[in-house]
Design a protein around this motif. Structure first.
Motif, short mmCIF file in Angstrom:
data_model
loop_
_atom_site.label_atom_id
_atom_site.label_comp_id
_atom_site.label_asym_id
_atom_site.label_seq_id
_atom_site.Cartn_x
_atom_site.Cartn_y
_atom_site.Cartn_z
N THR A 51 0.83 -1.21 0.00
CA THR A 51 0.00 0.00 0.00
C THR A 51 0.87 1.26 0.00
O THR A 51 0.61 2.20 -0.76
N SER A 53 3.86 1.49 -1.11
CA SER A 53 4.54 1.60 -2.41
C SER A 53 3.64 2.24 -3.46
O SER A 53 4.13 2.91 -4.37
N LYS A 54 2.36 2.07 -3.32
CA LYS A 54 1.42 2.68 -4.28
C LYS A 54 1.16 4.15 -3.96
O LYS A 54 0.78 4.92 -4.84
N VAL A 74 9.57 2.94 -4.77
CA VAL A 74 8.36 2.14 -5.00
C VAL A 74 8.71 0.70 -5.32
O VAL A 74 8.12 -0.23 -4.77
N PHE A 78 7.67 -2.26 -2.89
CA PHE A 78 6.73 -3.22 -3.45
C PHE A 78 7.31 -4.62 -3.45
O PHE A 78 6.64 -5.59 -3.09
#
Length: 122
Positions: A51, A53-54, A74, A78
């Motif tokens: 989450t 990373s998004k 990211v 991720f």
């Protein structure tokens, strides 16, 4: 095979040990509870990492050079989250395959407690 005595897996020395240390019998069940809590914690960390990373691209979009930092960060975050999810899948597979052992430990726990209780009454 279901009707076999669960105490058959213990040696007399092991039964003697539990006779002398009856408070440790509950450890037959506690390790399963700890394992389930750890799996839940790892899932929570993995979902959090994915989450985060998004969300990171939105935090760095207005900073010069932010797209490069965003991409690297990211990807790293991720991948860590994805690796943890893989670890959880492995742990769940192990958990399922050891469910039978847990049931055997519960039977052993009950039988051992009953045996020691009967011996104590004598």
């Amino acid at each position: 095979m279901k009707n076999r005595n669960p105490l058959d897996v213990l040696s007399e020395e092991e039964i003697d040990y539990y006779r002398e240390n009856p408070d440790e019998i509950h450890e037959l069940l506690n390790r399963e509870t700890v394992r389930k809590k750890m799996i839940g914690f790892i899932v929570l960390v993995a979902v959090t990492l994915v989450t985060v990373s998004k969300a990171i691209p939105y935090l760095f979009e207005d900073i010069p050079g932010g797209s490069f930092v965003s991409e690297v960060v990211v990807d790293l975050i991720f991948e860590m989250g994805a690796a943890l999810m893989g670890a959880v899948a492995t742990l769940l597979f192990i958990e399922v395959t050891q469910a039978r052992q847990y049931e055997e430990n519960k039977q052993l726990y009950r039988a051992l407690k009953a045996k020691l209780k009967r011996e104590k009454k004598r």
